[in-house]
Design a protein around this motif. Structure first.
Motif, PDB file in Angstrom:
ATOM      1  N   ARG A 113       1.790  -2.261 -29.434  1.00 14.18           N
ATOM      2  CA  ARG A 113       1.125  -3.560 -29.269  1.00 14.18           C
ATOM      3  C   ARG A 113      -0.194  -3.389 -28.517  1.00 14.18           C
ATOM      4  N   LEU A 114      -0.154  -2.582 -27.450  1.00 12.38           N
ATOM      5  CA  LEU A 114      -1.347  -2.277 -26.657  1.00 12.38           C
ATOM      6  C   LEU A 114      -1.522  -0.760 -26.625  1.00 12.38           C
ATOM      7  N   TYR A 115      -2.668  -0.284 -27.115  1.00  7.92           N
ATOM      8  CA  TYR A 115      -2.907   1.152 -27.200  1.00  7.92           C
ATOM      9  C   TYR A 115      -4.320   1.463 -26.714  1.00  7.92           C
ATOM     10  N   VAL A 167     -15.930   7.439 -24.865  1.00  9.30           N
ATOM     11  CA  VAL A 167     -15.682   6.121 -25.438  1.00  9.30           C
ATOM     12  C   VAL A 167     -14.286   5.681 -25.017  1.00  9.30           C
ATOM     13  N   LEU A 168     -14.196   4.445 -24.538  1.00 11.77           N
ATOM     14  CA  LEU A 168     -12.920   3.840 -24.154  1.00 11.77           C
ATOM     15  C   LEU A 168     -12.590   2.800 -25.207  1.00 11.77           C
ATOM     16  N   LEU A 169     -11.423   2.934 -25.828  1.00 10.19           N
ATOM     17  CA  LEU A 169     -11.008   2.009 -26.881  1.00 10.19           C
ATOM     18  C   LEU A 169      -9.669   1.385 -26.524  1.00 10.19           C
ATOM     19  N   LEU A 170      -9.575   0.076 -26.668  1.00 14.90           N
ATOM     20  CA  LEU A 170      -8.282  -0.603 -26.506  1.00 14.90           C
ATOM     21  C   LEU A 170      -7.982  -1.338 -27.799  1.00 14.90           C
ATOM     22  N   TYR A 171      -6.796  -1.086 -28.320  1.00 14.72           N
ATOM     23  CA  TYR A 171      -6.334  -1.758 -29.538  1.00 14.72           C
ATOM     24  C   TYR A 171      -5.207  -2.718 -29.172  1.00 14.72           C
ATOM     25  N   VAL A 172      -5.290  -3.922 -29.724  1.00  9.08           N
ATOM     26  CA  VAL A 172      -4.244  -4.921 -29.547  1.00  9.08           C
ATOM     27  C   VAL A 172      -3.702  -5.223 -30.938  1.00  9.08           C
ATOM     28  N   ASN A 173      -2.410  -4.940 -31.138  1.00  7.65           N
ATOM     29  CA  ASN A 173      -1.779  -5.133 -32.443  1.00  7.65           C
ATOM     30  C   ASN A 173      -2.601  -4.492 -33.574  1.00  7.65           C
ATOM     31  N   GLY A 174      -3.092  -3.263 -33.316  1.00  8.33           N
ATOM     32  CA  GLY A 174      -3.807  -2.511 -34.340  1.00  8.33           C
ATOM     33  C   GLY A 174      -5.280  -2.850 -34.499  1.00  8.33           C
ATOM     34  N   LYS A 175      -5.769  -3.841 -33.758  1.00  4.64           N
ATOM     35  CA  LYS A 175      -7.176  -4.245 -33.859  1.00  4.64           C
ATOM     36  C   LYS A 175      -7.939  -3.829 -32.605  1.00  4.64           C
ATOM     37  N   GLU A 176      -9.140  -3.270 -32.807  1.00  2.96           N
ATOM     38  CA  GLU A 176      -9.965  -2.863 -31.677  1.00  2.96           C
ATOM     39  C   GLU A 176     -10.389  -4.102 -30.880  1.00  2.96           C
ATOM     40  N   SER A 177     -10.089  -4.103 -29.580  1.00  6.11           N
ATOM     41  CA  SER A 177     -10.404  -5.254 -28.725  1.00  6.11           C
ATOM     42  C   SER A 177     -11.428  -4.926 -27.654  1.00  6.11           C
ATOM     43  N   ILE A 178     -11.452  -3.671 -27.223  1.00  8.97           N
ATOM     44  CA  ILE A 178     -12.439  -3.233 -26.231  1.00  8.97           C
ATOM     45  C   ILE A 178     -13.030  -1.918 -26.713  1.00  8.97           C
TER      46      ILE A 178
END
Length: 108
Positions: free
Chosen positions: A19-21, A74-85
């Motif tokens: 869910r959060l990655y 690069v810092l990447l946050l995915y919420v439910n498979g979608k890039e959010s940050i």
């Protein structure tokens, strides 16, 4: 907690199944990458609900293309498979912390 190194396949799997990655993309001889990593890990300690991993784009060059990376880190946050940050190069740690807090709070 130290971030675990992953392959491109493991990162894609992590995005798909969590869910959060969070993924930290860095390079072997990147001084900014190595200076920022402990600060990022410190922030992430407050968010145990986020799966947290890192990937070396110098060791896995195809990852740069897969994640549209033109500079590191690069810092990447995915919420439910979608890039959010997406934060790159010079990151404001407090801004990153508040963005994570906002997202995690909304999902609780």
């Amino acid at each position: 907690m130290e971030l675990k190194n992953v392959t491109l396949e493991e990162a894609k799997d992590g995005i798909e199944h969590n869910r959060l990655y969070f993924l930290y993309l860095y390079g072997t001889n990147c001084s900014v990458c190595h200076a920022l990593l402990p600060q990022v890990e410190d922030v992430l300690k407050d968010f145990p609900q986020i799966t947290q991993e890192k990937l070396n784009v110098h060791e896995i060059p195809e990852a740069a293309g897969a994640f549209s990376v033109f500079t590191i880190p690069v810092l990447l946050l995915y919420v439910n498979g979608k890039e959010s940050i997406r934060e790159a190069r010079f990151v404001n740690i407090e801004s990153f912390r508040s963005s994570l807090k906002r997202i995690v709070t909304l999902l609780d």
